[in-house]
Design an enzyme around this catalytic site. Structure first.
Site, short mmCIF file in Angstrom:
data_model
loop_
_atom_site.label_atom_id
_atom_site.label_comp_id
_atom_site.label_asym_id
_atom_site.label_seq_id
_atom_site.Cartn_x
_atom_site.Cartn_y
_atom_site.Cartn_z
N ASP A 40 0.86 -1.18 0.00
CA ASP A 40 0.00 0.00 0.00
C ASP A 40 0.89 1.23 0.00
O ASP A 40 2.05 1.17 0.42
CB ASP A 40 -0.90 0.00 1.24
CG ASP A 40 -2.14 0.87 1.07
OD1 ASP A 40 -3.21 0.29 0.81
OD2 ASP A 40 -2.04 2.10 1.20
N ASP A 66 3.43 2.22 -4.43
CA ASP A 66 2.56 3.19 -5.10
C ASP A 66 2.35 2.69 -6.52
O ASP A 66 3.27 2.72 -7.34
CB ASP A 66 3.23 4.56 -5.09
CG ASP A 66 2.39 5.63 -5.79
OD1 ASP A 66 1.30 5.30 -6.30
OD2 ASP A 66 2.84 6.79 -5.84
N VAL A 67 1.14 2.22 -6.83
CA VAL A 67 0.91 1.62 -8.15
C VAL A 67 0.97 2.64 -9.27
O VAL A 67 0.99 2.27 -10.45
CB VAL A 67 -0.43 0.87 -8.19
CG1 VAL A 67 -0.45 -0.26 -7.16
CG2 VAL A 67 -1.62 1.80 -8.01
N TYR A 159 -13.55 7.31 -12.03
CA TYR A 159 -13.45 6.02 -11.34
C TYR A 159 -14.23 4.95 -12.09
O TYR A 159 -13.74 3.83 -12.30
CB TYR A 159 -13.99 6.20 -9.93
CG TYR A 159 -14.13 4.94 -9.10
CD1 TYR A 159 -13.04 4.39 -8.43
CD2 TYR A 159 -15.37 4.32 -8.95
CE1 TYR A 159 -13.17 3.26 -7.65
CE2 TYR A 159 -15.51 3.19 -8.17
CZ TYR A 159 -14.42 2.66 -7.52
OH TYR A 159 -14.56 1.54 -6.73
N LYS A 163 -12.85 1.54 -13.83
CA LYS A 163 -13.32 0.20 -13.46
C LYS A 163 -13.85 -0.54 -14.69
O LYS A 163 -13.66 -1.76 -14.82
CB LYS A 163 -14.40 0.31 -12.39
CG LYS A 163 -13.88 0.77 -11.03
CD LYS A 163 -12.91 -0.21 -10.41
CE LYS A 163 -12.60 0.14 -8.96
NZ LYS A 163 -11.67 -0.83 -8.32
N THR A 194 -16.75 -0.08 3.99
CA THR A 194 -15.33 0.17 4.23
C THR A 194 -15.17 1.57 4.82
O THR A 194 -16.15 2.29 5.02
CB THR A 194 -14.52 0.07 2.92
OG1 THR A 194 -14.91 1.15 2.05
CG2 THR A 194 -14.75 -1.26 2.22
#
Length: 266
Positions: A40, A66-67, A159, A163, A194
């Protein structure tokens, strides 16, 4: 705690694993015997998550990743290989979601690019770095975390587009990776409780009636689906998008309600 041990001896890398769905996935795969690299951007929280797993005698190590940075992704894959000797499962959970502005034309390039860079391109970076090693393992599996936002309109333009792109990447990569012995699938969650919903109990209460199964999801619901798709129980499944969404994309509950309990038809 599950009694299944489908990942004994497997090296596992989970992105976005500090909290929420990613943390639940890391826990589930570790409970099933996997050796998990909990990655993460938030290294402190990733270390807390990994420490909690180790307290239960589960194999977990934290690593900063960090992607959005290719070098960081490649370092995470290298760390997993150094720790485990192989990389057998990659789960891409990392994502970024910018709230919509009132008018679409007022949205910014920066927000759009950030959502796509982390959510879609980040998964691409991880798959690219991991694929040769997943292939070499002889039992490689990739599970991407999509969203019902990629299937229907629930807002969040950038977003949702990202996706949806993950669904396409799942199919094209499955076609490429299948002959190399690697399966690629996607789980598309609905509303899941979450930290993103922290302090928004009223919102969760408002959407709950829209779900045919009568509740919103829990991170463990998604983790169970990920574990199935990553395991040999799904040995003849690749390129699929699996909604884990309480039925919201299959049943138009609002339409039924509008027709006074579903007595009518469209």
């Amino acid at each position: 705690m599950t009694d299944l041990k489908r990942f004994d001896g497997h090296g596992v890398l989970v992105t976005g694993a500090a909290r929420g769905i990613g943390a639940a996935v890391a826990r589930r795969l570790a409970e099933e015997g996997g050796r998990v690299l909990v990655t993460d951007r938030d290294l402190l929280q990733a270390e807390r998550t990994a420490a909690a797993l180790r307290e239960q005698r589960l194999a977990a190590t934290a690593f900063a990743c960090d992607v959005a940075d290719r070098g960081s992704v490649e370092a995470a894959v290298a760390r997993a290989l150094a720790l485990f000797g192989s990389l057998d499962v990659l789960v891409n959970c990392a994502a970024h979601c910018t709230p919509d502005v009132p008018l679409f034309e007022e949205s910014s390039d920066d927000a759009w690019e950030r959502d796509l860079d982390v959510t879609l391109t980040g998964a691409y970076r991880c798959c690219r770095a991991a694929l040769p090693h997943l292939s070499a393992s002889g039992r490689g599996a990739v599970v991407l975390i999509g969203s019902v936002n990629g299937l229907q309109d629930y807002g969040n333009h950038g977003y949702s587009a990202a996706k949806a792109g993950l669904g396409s990447l799942t199919r094209t990569l499955a076609g490429h990776a299948g002959p190399r012995g690697v399966r690629v699938n996607l789980v598309a969650p609905g509303t899941v409780r979450t930290s993103a919903w922290e302090g928004r109990d009223a919102d969760l209460d408002a959407v709950r009636p829209l779900y045919p199964l009568g509740r919103v999801g829990e991170p463990e619901d998604i983790a169970a689906a990920v574990a199935f798709l990553a395991s040999r129980d799904a040995a003849w499944i690749t390129g699929t998008v699996l909604p884990v969404d309480g039925g919201i994309t299959a049943v138009n509950r609002a339409f039924r309600t509008a027709l006074r309990g579903g007595a009518g038809s469209a």
